[in-house]
Design an enzyme around this catalytic site. Structure first.
Site, mmCIF file in Angstrom:
data_model
loop_
_atom_site.group_PDB
_atom_site.id
_atom_site.type_symbol
_atom_site.label_atom_id
_atom_site.label_comp_id
_atom_site.label_asym_id
_atom_site.label_seq_id
_atom_site.Cartn_x
_atom_site.Cartn_y
_atom_site.Cartn_z
ATOM 1 N N GLU A 45 -25.945 1.104 13.387
ATOM 2 C CA GLU A 45 -26.374 1.234 11.984
ATOM 3 C C GLU A 45 -26.900 2.625 11.627
ATOM 4 O O GLU A 45 -27.114 2.905 10.443
ATOM 5 C CB GLU A 45 -27.413 0.156 11.650
ATOM 6 C CG GLU A 45 -26.776 -1.228 11.514
ATOM 7 C CD GLU A 45 -27.797 -2.304 11.217
ATOM 8 O OE1 GLU A 45 -28.909 -2.242 11.803
ATOM 9 O OE2 GLU A 45 -27.491 -3.206 10.420
ATOM 10 N N TYR A 79 0.850 -1.203 0.000
ATOM 11 C CA TYR A 79 0.000 0.000 0.000
ATOM 12 C C TYR A 79 0.879 1.243 0.000
ATOM 13 O O TYR A 79 1.881 1.290 0.706
ATOM 14 C CB TYR A 79 -0.872 0.062 1.262
ATOM 15 C CG TYR A 79 -1.838 -1.089 1.435
ATOM 16 C CD1 TYR A 79 -3.139 -0.994 0.970
ATOM 17 C CD2 TYR A 79 -1.445 -2.255 2.075
ATOM 18 C CE1 TYR A 79 -4.031 -2.052 1.130
ATOM 19 C CE2 TYR A 79 -2.330 -3.313 2.239
ATOM 20 C CZ TYR A 79 -3.625 -3.198 1.771
ATOM 21 O OH TYR A 79 -4.503 -4.235 1.930
#
Ligand SMILES: [Zn+2]
Ligand SMILES: [Zn+2]
Length: 436
Positions: A412, A336
């Site tokens: 959520e 990365y």
């Protein structure tokens, strides 16, 4: 300055096509985001219950592509194995902006105790393991599906084009395979149409719910894995002078390469991490073995410092091994790059997020030593990657678990927040964020 320029730009470049007033758009985005919230939650749970490892996101991609097609978007599937890319062309002229979500899960056995917890198992590196969305990519995918719905509903008033990128294998492809952002780019995701900027987010349990962490410049570290093979000469454990002891050399190398950060690079420039995570050598208490194998990783927040540390790990390991008549082979794999946020996009992003999430809910995120392959896009076009919090304030710390923990969970409510945040960002960029 940018807002002042907007009407002039629209009249000159767009032949009198006016973007809808900003305030009205904001309220509309919020209404649309609220309307799609129950479905975003349902998508997230469906993805959560059916997690798939990198390059194997078949069901997830089907769900995503089906939704995008139902919106009437131009959809391309099978990009970088299982990736899905969709294009939404707005009613007015303007730039192309890309929004990216990652879709892969991890080889972890979930222990969240949720009713929709994953029970999926698979074989990974020859071992039977559970598969779970413990990095929140299920949330990223569901959020971007929701954003696609919101922005499609506003298609006529969009001054430009939005490209939705659903990416496989952010956590890395299976051994021996290619995948992730770099492969998507090679397969043309940044062409036809070519986005001028890209936005992405990561759900993060270290950030409070509803808060966004934004940082200009280096934000997330580069990630390189390394293998060090130390060669000695096998001998009796009681007669070390008749051989070369790679165990002692390995111990010296472990300590020696720790002096790179503390003694050899300027500690004021950027933080860095060097870790040896595995050491394997020998099979009996009375034999000094021939070789020792070690593996670990290097994290840095500056590309120049990263290269410098890589060189020093090699030279320090080789020199230490040579000092006693042994040798060391160092193999470093660059996984990365540094996630480096564009300064102007970070400014635009912080302003946009303050408007969509509230003035007090945007903060300057500290640098982090974890990595993200969103950095691959940023090598080609300016990008902004930011964190969005998933744990409500006041949650007892012993019930908060980091990303990748088998107990990772999210509130959520973050899903609708994410839909609002990303939709506003795209809109703000299209409306005036791209102007010089
Ligand atoms: Zn992760
Ligand atoms: Zn992740």
């Amino acid at each position: 300055m940018r807002r002042f320029l907007l009407p002039v730009f629209c009249l000159l470049a767009a032949g009198g096509v006016q973007a809808a007033p900003v305030q009205a758009d904001m309220a509309r985005v919020d209404r649309l985001a609220a309307a799609v919230e129950p479905r975003v939650i349902a998508w997230r749970r469906q993805i959560h219950q059916n997690p798939e490892l990198g390059n194997r996101e078949v069901l997830t991609a089907q769900l995503v592509a089906g939704h995008l097609r139902s919106l009437g978007l131009e959809v391309r599937t099978g990009v970088a194995h299982t990736g899905v890319v969709a294009v939404l062309r707005g009613g007015g002229p303007g730039p192309v902006v890309a929004l990216r979500a990652d879709m892969d899960a991890l080889p972890v056995t979930e222990q969240s105790g949720l009713p929709y917890a994953s029970r999926v198992r698979t074989t990974w590196m020859g071992q039977e393991v559970g598969v779970a969305h413990v990095c929140g990519h299920d949330g990223h995918t569901a959020i971007l599906m929701g954003v696609a719905e919101v922005l499609t509903a506003m298609q006529d008033s969009l001054p430009g084009t939005v490209k939705f990128i659903f990416q496989p294998a952010e956590e890395g492809p299976p051994p021996g395979e290619e995948g992730g952002a770099a492969l998507m780019i090679r397969e043309g995701v940044l062409r036809d149409p070519a986005p001028a900027a890209i936005f992405g987010l990561h759900l993060n349990s270290r950030t409070p719910l509803g808060k966004a962490g934004v940082r200009a410049g280096p934000f997330m570290a580069s990630g390189d894995t390394m293998k060090i093979l130390v060669r000695g000469a096998q001998t009796h454990a009681a007669l070390p002078w008749l051989g070369v002891d790679p165990i002692v050399l390995a111990a010296q190398i472990v300590m020696g390469i720790q002096t790179i950060q503390s003694r050899q690079v300027n500690v004021l420039d950027e933080p860095s991490v060097i870790t040896i995570a595995t050491i394997n050598g020998g099979n009996r208490a009375n034999i000094i073995p021939d070789t020792v194998e070690m593996s670990g990783m290097i994290r840095a927040l500056d590309e120049g410092m990263r290269k410098d540390i890589q060189r020093r790990v090699v030279s320090t390991s080789e020199a230490i091994a040579r000092s006693a008549g042994g040798s060391a082979e160092v193999a470093i794999e660059a996984n990365y790059d540094v996630t480096r946020n564009d300064g102007r996009l970070a400014e635009l992003g912080a302003r946009s997020l303050r408007q969509s999430l509230g003035e007090a809910n945007v903060f300057v995120n500290p640098k982090v030593t974890v990595s993200e392959d969103f950095s691959a896009y940023q090598k080609h076009i300016p990008g902004l990657f930011f964190f969005l919090g998933v744990v409500p304030d006041g949650t007892p710390p012993e019930t908060v678990f980091p990303n990748h923990s088998p107990r990772f969970w999210m509130d959520e409510r973050v899903l609708a927040i994410g839909v609002r945040a990303l939709s506003h960002l795209a809109l703000d960029y299209l409306q005036d964020g791209h102007l010089p």
